[in-house]
Motif scaffolding. Structure first.
Motif, mmCIF file in Angstrom:
data_model
loop_
_atom_site.group_PDB
_atom_site.id
_atom_site.type_symbol
_atom_site.label_atom_id
_atom_site.label_comp_id
_atom_site.label_asym_id
_atom_site.label_seq_id
_atom_site.Cartn_x
_atom_site.Cartn_y
_atom_site.Cartn_z
ATOM 1 N N GLY A 48 101.181 46.484 -29.206
ATOM 2 C CA GLY A 48 101.683 45.267 -28.600
ATOM 3 C C GLY A 48 103.168 45.117 -28.882
ATOM 4 O O GLY A 48 103.744 45.874 -29.664
ATOM 5 N N PRO A 49 103.819 44.147 -28.255
ATOM 6 C CA PRO A 49 105.264 43.960 -28.459
ATOM 7 C C PRO A 49 105.574 43.607 -29.913
ATOM 8 O O PRO A 49 104.783 42.960 -30.595
ATOM 9 N N GLY A 50 106.726 44.059 -30.367
ATOM 10 C CA GLY A 50 107.146 43.748 -31.734
ATOM 11 C C GLY A 50 108.009 44.839 -32.328
ATOM 12 O O GLY A 50 108.148 45.934 -31.745
ATOM 13 N N PRO A 51 108.581 44.580 -33.503
ATOM 14 C CA PRO A 51 109.484 45.555 -34.134
ATOM 15 C C PRO A 51 108.798 46.846 -34.558
ATOM 16 O O PRO A 51 109.450 47.870 -34.719
ATOM 17 N N ASP A 52 107.459 46.812 -34.727
ATOM 18 C CA ASP A 52 106.762 48.039 -35.133
ATOM 19 C C ASP A 52 106.881 49.140 -34.084
ATOM 20 O O ASP A 52 106.797 50.330 -34.412
ATOM 21 N N VAL A 53 107.071 48.750 -32.837
ATOM 22 C CA VAL A 53 107.205 49.747 -31.771
ATOM 23 C C VAL A 53 108.432 50.617 -32.008
ATOM 24 O O VAL A 53 108.379 51.844 -31.846
ATOM 25 N N ASP A 54 109.544 49.993 -32.410
ATOM 26 C CA ASP A 54 110.755 50.774 -32.680
ATOM 27 C C ASP A 54 110.547 51.707 -33.865
ATOM 28 O O ASP A 54 111.012 52.853 -33.858
ATOM 29 N N ASP A 55 109.842 51.227 -34.895
ATOM 30 C CA ASP A 55 109.543 52.078 -36.055
ATOM 31 C C ASP A 55 108.743 53.306 -35.632
ATOM 32 O O ASP A 55 109.020 54.431 -36.058
ATOM 33 N N VAL A 56 107.736 53.070 -34.795
ATOM 34 C CA VAL A 56 106.886 54.173 -34.354
ATOM 35 C C VAL A 56 107.672 55.157 -33.498
ATOM 36 O O VAL A 56 107.487 56.380 -33.612
ATOM 37 N N MET A 57 108.552 54.670 -32.649
ATOM 38 C CA MET A 57 109.356 55.566 -31.824
ATOM 39 C C MET A 57 110.238 56.452 -32.696
ATOM 40 O O MET A 57 110.395 57.658 -32.435
ATOM 41 N N GLN A 58 110.823 55.886 -33.742
ATOM 42 C CA GLN A 58 111.647 56.678 -34.658
ATOM 43 C C GLN A 58 110.791 57.700 -35.403
ATOM 44 O O GLN A 58 111.172 58.868 -35.558
ATOM 45 N N GLU A 59 109.641 57.245 -35.880
ATOM 46 C CA GLU A 59 108.754 58.139 -36.619
ATOM 47 C C GLU A 59 108.285 59.298 -35.730
ATOM 48 O O GLU A 59 108.254 60.457 -36.143
ATOM 49 N N ALA A 60 107.935 58.969 -34.490
ATOM 50 C CA ALA A 60 107.459 60.002 -33.565
ATOM 51 C C ALA A 60 108.550 61.021 -33.273
ATOM 52 O O ALA A 60 108.268 62.219 -33.130
ATOM 53 N N ALA A 61 109.788 60.568 -33.170
ATOM 54 C CA ALA A 61 110.890 61.499 -32.917
ATOM 55 C C ALA A 61 111.048 62.481 -34.071
ATOM 56 O O ALA A 61 111.288 63.680 -33.859
ATOM 57 N N LEU A 62 110.888 61.999 -35.309
ATOM 58 C CA LEU A 62 110.999 62.884 -36.466
ATOM 59 C C LEU A 62 109.826 63.863 -36.528
ATOM 60 O O LEU A 62 109.999 65.041 -36.860
ATOM 61 N N VAL A 63 108.638 63.369 -36.205
ATOM 62 C CA VAL A 63 107.479 64.266 -36.179
ATOM 63 C C VAL A 63 107.688 65.347 -35.114
ATOM 64 O O VAL A 63 107.424 66.534 -35.348
ATOM 65 N N ALA A 64 108.165 64.940 -33.938
ATOM 66 C CA ALA A 64 108.423 65.914 -32.871
ATOM 67 C C ALA A 64 109.464 66.925 -33.299
ATOM 68 O O ALA A 64 109.352 68.125 -32.988
#
Length: 319
Positions: A48-64
């Motif tokens: 859902g909307p919220g600041p956690d989305v940005d955290d996950v996008m950053q985390e996913a970029a590092l995992v990738a």
């Protein structure tokens, strides 16, 4: 009627993925940029909307960044990136329920660790150059989170850094954002050979323990550690070189031995993860493991923080 915009082209995805797997920094950046809308849509659908989305996008970029070499079908990199985001979301949700987290993406069948995967392709030196550009406050939790094997959960990092879990989350958020900027800034720079440095650190860890068993740990401390070295536990200074020598001698006299399990070697931060082998007649003398978290200054270790792995809880005896 206006044309419906098309998603990323599979043929272009394949070309960019293959280039990224060969170490092309710009190809990986473009791949993530093109798939960012779809990745964010996945995160929003789970969180859902919220600041956690940005955290996950950053985390996913590092995992990738770490795991791009695992993509077997380059044309299917889009679904793979969506899977990465979905797993990062699940990890975040588990952490919010105070459940210990696992690695965001399952390890390949070979059993290679994230650090070994990173070492296996040309992006590794570029990544470490960017990590070195972070401040020490941000570098330590990021290195523990993504490159250690035993100090990876928010709770473990909080204990190792002697800060609250909320501070760990905040610092990791800042570190991921700063790392993204540092990666861009260092893309065209000359990079150290991380594989060579890591192998040298493995050798140093083995030689340090061998010297200690020969009664020569004092010489190692004199040669490789600062005269003002600080020994820390729980973020608090508990002594210096004298306590390091006494602690090592005491463990050896009690029959405790250490065995290197994993090494993370940066220019300014080194982590040696050790198994502690207790004597048969005193199996609970020490916890099962310890991480030596050491900072380097002018080529010498000036801070050594010890983080001991938690003991396994024994099942209660039956009545």
């Amino acid at each position: 009627m206006s044309a419906i915009p098309k998603g990323p082209d599979p043929a272009q995805d394949a070309a960019l993925t293959l280039a990224a797997q060969s170490g092309d920094v710009s190809a990986l950046a473009l791949l993530l940029k093109q798939h960012a809308p779809g990745m964010r849509a996945v995160a929003l659908s789970v969180l859902g909307p919220g600041p956690d989305v940005d955290d996950v996008m950053q985390e996913a970029a590092l995992v990738a960044l770490r795991r791009i070499v695992d993509v077997r079908d380059p044309q299917a990199v889009g679904p793979w990136l969506h899977m990465v985001v979905r797993n990062c979301c699940r990890t975040l949700l588990r952490a919010s329920r105070r459940v210990e987290t696992m690695t965001a993406v399952p390890l390949p069948a070979s059993g290679a660790t994230p650090e070994q995967v990173l070492q296996s392709h040309a992006l590794r030196d570029w990544v470490w150059e960017a990590v070195e550009a972070l401040s020490p406050t941000l570098r330590l939790p990021l290195v523990l989170r993504y490159f250690s094997t035993e100090v990876t959960s928010y709770q473990q990092i909080a204990e190792a850094c002697a800060v609250p879990v909320s501070t760990v989350r905040s610092r990791l958020h800042q570190a991921r954002g700063a790392l993204a900027q540092a990666l861009t800034a260092t893309a065209d720079s000359a990079h150290d050979d991380v594989a060579r440095r890591t192998e040298a650190s493995w050798q140093e860890a083995r030689e340090t323990l061998a010297a200690a068993e020969r009664g020569e740990f004092g010489k190692v401390v004199k040669d490789r550690y600062s005269p003002e070295v600080a020994l820390l536990a729980g973020g608090r200074r508990i002594g210096g070189a004298g306590l390091m020598l006494a602690g090592m001698d005491g463990d050896l006299a009690a029959g405790v031995r250490q065995r290197p399990l994993h090494v993370v070697a940066g220019r300014s931060l080194v982590v040696w993860e050790m198994e502690l082998v207790n004597p048969p007649d005193d199996p609970d003398h020490c916890p099962p493991g310890v991480a030596w978290i050491m900072s380097l200054n002018a080529g010498r270790f000036d801070r050594v923080s010890l983080y001991h792995a938690a003991r396994l809880q024994k099942a209660p005896a039956e009545a």
